[in-house]
Motif scaffolding. Structure first.
Motif, PDB file in Angstrom:
ATOM      1  N   THR A 172      20.027   1.514   7.438  1.00 18.97           N
ATOM      2  CA  THR A 172      19.872   1.020   5.946  1.00 18.97           C
ATOM      3  C   THR A 172      19.373   1.777   5.195  1.00 18.97           C
ATOM      4  N   GLY A 173      18.773   3.234   5.691  1.00 19.15           N
ATOM      5  CA  GLY A 173      18.288   4.255   4.757  1.00 19.15           C
ATOM      6  C   GLY A 173      16.813   3.927   4.567  1.00 19.15           C
ATOM      7  N   ARG A 174      16.025   3.144   5.396  1.00 15.60           N
ATOM      8  CA  ARG A 174      14.795   2.843   5.177  1.00 15.60           C
ATOM      9  C   ARG A 174      14.080   3.584   6.233  1.00 15.60           C
ATOM     10  N   LEU A 175      12.795   4.365   5.810  1.00 12.04           N
ATOM     11  CA  LEU A 175      12.086   4.897   6.741  1.00 12.04           C
ATOM     12  C   LEU A 175      10.885   4.007   7.256  1.00 12.04           C
ATOM     13  N   GLY A 176      10.607   4.041   8.671  1.00 10.13           N
ATOM     14  CA  GLY A 176       9.714   3.396   9.107  1.00 10.13           C
ATOM     15  C   GLY A 176       8.143   3.811   8.761  1.00 10.13           C
ATOM     16  N   ARG A 177       7.219   2.910   9.186  1.00  8.67           N
ATOM     17  CA  ARG A 177       5.794   3.404   8.798  1.00  8.67           C
ATOM     18  C   ARG A 177       5.548   4.508   9.655  1.00  8.67           C
ATOM     19  N   ALA A 178       5.775   4.724  10.831  1.00  7.29           N
ATOM     20  CA  ALA A 178       5.664   5.844  11.728  1.00  7.29           C
ATOM     21  C   ALA A 178       6.228   6.923  11.257  1.00  7.29           C
ATOM     22  N   ARG A 179       7.355   6.930  10.770  1.00  2.00           N
ATOM     23  CA  ARG A 179       8.238   8.327  10.449  1.00  2.00           C
ATOM     24  C   ARG A 179       7.577   8.856   9.083  1.00  2.00           C
ATOM     25  N   VAL A 180       7.247   7.769   8.118  1.00  4.16           N
ATOM     26  CA  VAL A 180       6.449   8.273   6.813  1.00  4.16           C
ATOM     27  C   VAL A 180       5.134   8.769   7.162  1.00  4.16           C
ATOM     28  N   ALA A 234       4.264  10.121   9.967  1.00  9.25           N
ATOM     29  CA  ALA A 234       4.441  11.584  10.713  1.00  9.25           C
ATOM     30  C   ALA A 234       4.948  12.709   9.746  1.00  9.25           C
ATOM     31  N   GLY A 235       5.571  12.239   8.582  1.00  9.88           N
ATOM     32  CA  GLY A 235       5.953  13.303   7.521  1.00  9.88           C
ATOM     33  C   GLY A 235       4.829  13.685   6.969  1.00  9.88           C
ATOM     34  N   ILE A 236       3.969  12.718   6.395  1.00  7.64           N
ATOM     35  CA  ILE A 236       2.797  13.372   5.798  1.00  7.64           C
ATOM     36  C   ILE A 236       1.845  14.149   6.264  1.00  7.64           C
ATOM     37  N   THR A 237       1.733  13.611   7.885  1.00  5.33           N
ATOM     38  CA  THR A 237       0.930  14.539   8.355  1.00  5.33           C
ATOM     39  C   THR A 237       1.424  15.714   8.728  1.00  5.33           C
ATOM     40  N   SER A 238       2.765  15.849   9.115  1.00  5.45           N
ATOM     41  CA  SER A 238       3.423  17.077   9.218  1.00  5.45           C
ATOM     42  C   SER A 238       3.165  18.141   7.888  1.00  5.45           C
ATOM     43  N   ALA A 239       3.551  17.575   6.717  1.00  7.93           N
ATOM     44  CA  ALA A 239       3.286  18.145   5.336  1.00  7.93           C
ATOM     45  C   ALA A 239       2.042  18.766   5.246  1.00  7.93           C
ATOM     46  N   ALA A 240       1.153  17.922   5.821  1.00  3.79           N
ATOM     47  CA  ALA A 240      -0.472  18.330   5.623  1.00  3.79           C
ATOM     48  C   ALA A 240      -0.715  19.524   6.424  1.00  3.79           C
ATOM     49  N   VAL A 241      -0.335  19.451   7.779  1.00  3.09           N
ATOM     50  CA  VAL A 241      -0.526  20.480   8.734  1.00  3.09           C
ATOM     51  C   VAL A 241       0.335  21.750   8.294  1.00  3.09           C
ATOM     52  N   ALA A 242       1.301  21.831   7.695  1.00  5.23           N
ATOM     53  CA  ALA A 242       2.117  22.667   7.205  1.00  5.23           C
ATOM     54  C   ALA A 242       1.697  23.551   6.082  1.00  5.23           C
ATOM     55  N   LEU A 243       0.988  22.700   5.192  1.00  9.30           N
ATOM     56  CA  LEU A 243       0.414  23.241   3.790  1.00  9.30           C
ATOM     57  C   LEU A 243      -0.627  23.956   4.319  1.00  9.30           C
ATOM     58  N   VAL A 244      -1.922  23.171   5.255  1.00  5.92           N
ATOM     59  CA  VAL A 244      -2.939  23.983   5.627  1.00  5.92           C
ATOM     60  C   VAL A 244      -2.966  24.055   7.160  1.00  5.92           C
ATOM     61  N   PRO A 245      -2.954  25.127   7.500  1.00  4.52           N
ATOM     62  CA  PRO A 245      -2.741  25.603   9.010  1.00  4.52           C
ATOM     63  C   PRO A 245      -3.970  24.820   9.952  1.00  4.52           C
ATOM     64  N   ARG A 256      -4.397   4.355   9.427  1.00  3.92           N
ATOM     65  CA  ARG A 256      -3.513   5.506   9.254  1.00  3.92           C
ATOM     66  C   ARG A 256      -4.069   6.466   8.141  1.00  3.92           C
ATOM     67  N   PRO A 257      -3.455   7.770   8.534  1.00  7.85           N
ATOM     68  CA  PRO A 257      -3.887   8.925   7.911  1.00  7.85           C
ATOM     69  C   PRO A 257      -3.867   8.642   6.165  1.00  7.85           C
ATOM     70  N   PRO A 258      -2.650   8.223   5.561  1.00  9.96           N
ATOM     71  CA  PRO A 258      -2.924   7.873   4.042  1.00  9.96           C
ATOM     72  C   PRO A 258      -3.584   6.895   3.517  1.00  9.96           C
ATOM     73  N   VAL A 259      -3.783   5.975   4.270  1.00  4.48           N
ATOM     74  CA  VAL A 259      -4.630   4.656   3.997  1.00  4.48           C
ATOM     75  C   VAL A 259      -6.141   5.286   4.309  1.00  4.48           C
ATOM     76  N   ARG A 260      -6.633   6.142   5.227  1.00  2.29           N
ATOM     77  CA  ARG A 260      -7.921   6.715   5.540  1.00  2.29           C
ATOM     78  C   ARG A 260      -8.205   7.693   4.206  1.00  2.29           C
ATOM     79  N   TRP A 261      -7.252   8.607   3.932  1.00  2.00           N
ATOM     80  CA  TRP A 261      -7.393   9.359   2.746  1.00  2.00           C
ATOM     81  C   TRP A 261      -7.752   8.769   1.438  1.00  2.00           C
TER      82      TRP A 261
END
Length: 186
Positions: A2-10, A12-23, A159-164
């Motif tokens: 359907t083209g939707r992303l689940g909560r876990a994938r979103v 994980a994507g935010i976490t991986s982007a933050a880790v890639a941005l700041v080692p 979850r990390p975005p809500v905690r932020w």
């Protein structure tokens, strides 16, 4: 699909982007990015809401001017509780005196406590250079404690975005105090 992303994938994507941005090996920079971005978002929201680029300065001034009345309220509650406890010592009196001892002591103490705002204002005026510098920091410390207790301490399992997002009020308060609290005293 359907083209939707689940909560876990979103998440994980935010976490991986933050880790890639700041080692991962730079905990200090990671902490600064986490809290600094939360403070910047909160400060920007205050700027938009108040129309003042200093954001928290008018709010801090309002808090500082209300400190005598807020302190008088806290004193009133504390002495009313103390009067209630002290009135409990008189419960053994016969008849209506024993029954009315606690409420009468609490009401009498609260009546005295309500009149303490002018005394607190006089004490602040007597300690003028220090009260002008320390009062905003004390008021902000109490507000930071409330922010931490209400949001940050409870957000450890979120979850990390809500905690932020839950960190935004505390980070904004810390930024505002760091930038503007001492004011003209510096």
């Amino acid at each position: 699909m359907t083209g939707r992303l689940g909560r876990a994938r979103v998440t994980a994507g935010i976490t991986s982007a933050a880790v890639a941005l700041v080692p991962q090996d730079s905990k200090g920079r990671r902490w600064l990015a986490y809290n600094g971005s939360a403070a910047a978002v909160g400060h920007g929201a205050l700027w938009l809401a108040t129309g003042n680029p200093m954001g928290a300065e008018p709010l801090m001034a309002a808090v500082v001017h209300s400190v005598p009345n807020c302190t008088a309220f806290v004193v009133t509650c504390a002495v009313a509780y103390g009067g209630w406890r002290a009135g409990g010592l008189l419960r053994g009196l016969p008849g209506l005196l024993g029954i009315a001892a606690r409420p009468a002591a609490a009401i009498g103490a609260a009546t005295w406590g309500q009149g303490t705002a002018p005394l607190i204002e006089d004490a602040l005026a007597a300690t003028e250079p220090w009260s002008s510098m320390l009062l905003p920091l004390i008021a902000a410390g109490m507000l930071a404690g409330i922010c931490w207790w209400a949001l940050d301490s409870r957000s450890a399992t979120w979850r990390p975005p809500v905690r932020w997002a839950a960190r935004i009020p505390l980070a904004t308060l810390a930024l505002g105090v760091g930038l503007y609290a001492p004011g003209a005293a510096l």
